[in-house]
Design an enzyme around this catalytic site. Structure first.
Site, PDB file in Angstrom:
ATOM      1  N   ASP A   7       0.843  -1.198   0.000  1.00  0.00           N
ATOM      2  CA  ASP A   7       0.000   0.000   0.000  1.00  0.00           C
ATOM      3  C   ASP A   7       0.882   1.253   0.000  1.00  0.00           C
ATOM      4  OD1 ASP A   7      -2.262   1.708   0.455  1.00  0.00           O
ATOM      5  OD2 ASP A   7      -1.807   1.668   2.596  1.00  0.00           O
ATOM      6  N   ASP A  44      -0.310   5.092   0.986  1.00  0.00           N
ATOM      7  CA  ASP A  44      -0.547   6.095   2.033  1.00  0.00           C
ATOM      8  C   ASP A  44      -0.380   5.477   3.414  1.00  0.00           C
ATOM      9  OD1 ASP A  44      -1.257   7.844  -0.025  1.00  0.00           O
ATOM     10  OD2 ASP A  44      -3.350   7.230   0.059  1.00  0.00           O
ATOM     11  N   ASP A  93      -1.863  -0.505   6.028  1.00  0.00           N
ATOM     12  CA  ASP A  93      -2.142   0.008   7.370  1.00  0.00           C
ATOM     13  C   ASP A  93      -3.643   0.033   7.694  1.00  0.00           C
ATOM     14  OD1 ASP A  93      -2.453   2.021   5.406  1.00  0.00           O
ATOM     15  OD2 ASP A  93      -2.426   3.555   6.964  1.00  0.00           O
TER      16      ASP A  93
END
Lengths: 179, 179
Positions: A6, A8, A137
């Site tokens: 991922d 961000d 996250d």
């Protein structure tokens, strides 16, 4: 081995960029330090009357382009690639896509290099993408596939500490991912 | 049933837009009508000295945004969705991504509507995406997965007529896809 990573909050410091801009734009208003964030979406930590101001910052041109890399992220990506893993950058654009789509591509080219741009997969639904691991996250990843091929490894952040899944950050990833 | 649908030459009239611009910019130069195209990449049909001019057109701002929809494409997409299929738009950006990435999103919003934007998957490697069918005009789709989950159905175009796979266009798709 194929690892989906991922962007961000994992490769790029989304929260750092947000807080920097928030405090510049609104020095008189409260701010929530990262360590006190308990919700994944930054907006959810702020009172109702401040939420539109939070959104305004996420939509600013250059917000996605100017994020700093997360500590150790660039080195980890290059090491994983050198170890022969297939690495893809699997990231969801904001629904208000105007700035963020192009800026995510520019970020990857700037910080990882032009040959990494081909590894970008931009999708709102990550369950569709085949991989062994997804490092993300976000506490829970949902989509049309109820049984994705990947195992979700949580990238450790204050707002996901209640999730009981395998977790890592770029200082300890080699101990967590089966090499 | 999940169907992945390519954009350029399938939903959007890439070749029509190219030829329109080519003849506007270079009325004195030869052009290759679509029916005479035997190669997938438009550049490969033009002599060496004209190839840079071909590329210039593909990189023009607004090239991807202004393509017309292929005949029947928009209606077919909406019908497939109404029939309960999961439809994703699976498209590869140019390596020179500067204009095309954002403009593909804008095109989908303009011609299909804002709620279709979430169905976009931007990836150079379509073999990674799980689906039952991939409708694509490219003769051969390759990537890191040697056995993709989808069956490639060729979107019928003059430059892919030598491919012996199931094929369709938007006038006959209901006869080809097992409903």
């Amino acid at each position: 081995m194929r690892i989906l990573v991922d962007m961000d909050g994992v490769l790029s410091d989304f929260d750092g960029e947000f807080l920097k801009r928030w405090r510049e734009r609104h020095p008189e208003k409260i701010y929530i330090p990262l360590e006190e964030r308990t919700s994944f979406y930054v907006k959810d930590s702020y009172p109702e009357d401040l939420k539109p101001l939070v959104t305004d910052i996420l939509l600013e041109p250059s917000f996605f382009r100017e994020m700093m890399p997360m500590t150790g992220a660039i080195q980890a990506m290059k090491e994983m690639k050198d170890m022969g893993f297939e690495i893809f950058i699997c990231t969801s654009p904001l629904t208000a896509y105007k700035n963020c789509v192009l800026e995510k591509y520019e970020w990857v080219e700037k910080h990882l290099g032009a040959d990494w741009v081909s590894q970008i997969i931009l999708t709102k639904d990550k369950t569709l993408v085949k991989g062994d691991y997804l490092i993300d996250d976000k506490p829970a990843i949902s989509g049309v596939e109820t049984n994705p091929t990947w195992e979700h490894i949580v990238y450790d952040r204050p707002y996901n500490r209640d999730v009981s899944k395998k977790r890592l950050d770029w200082s300890n990833w080699k101990d967590v991912i089966d090499l």
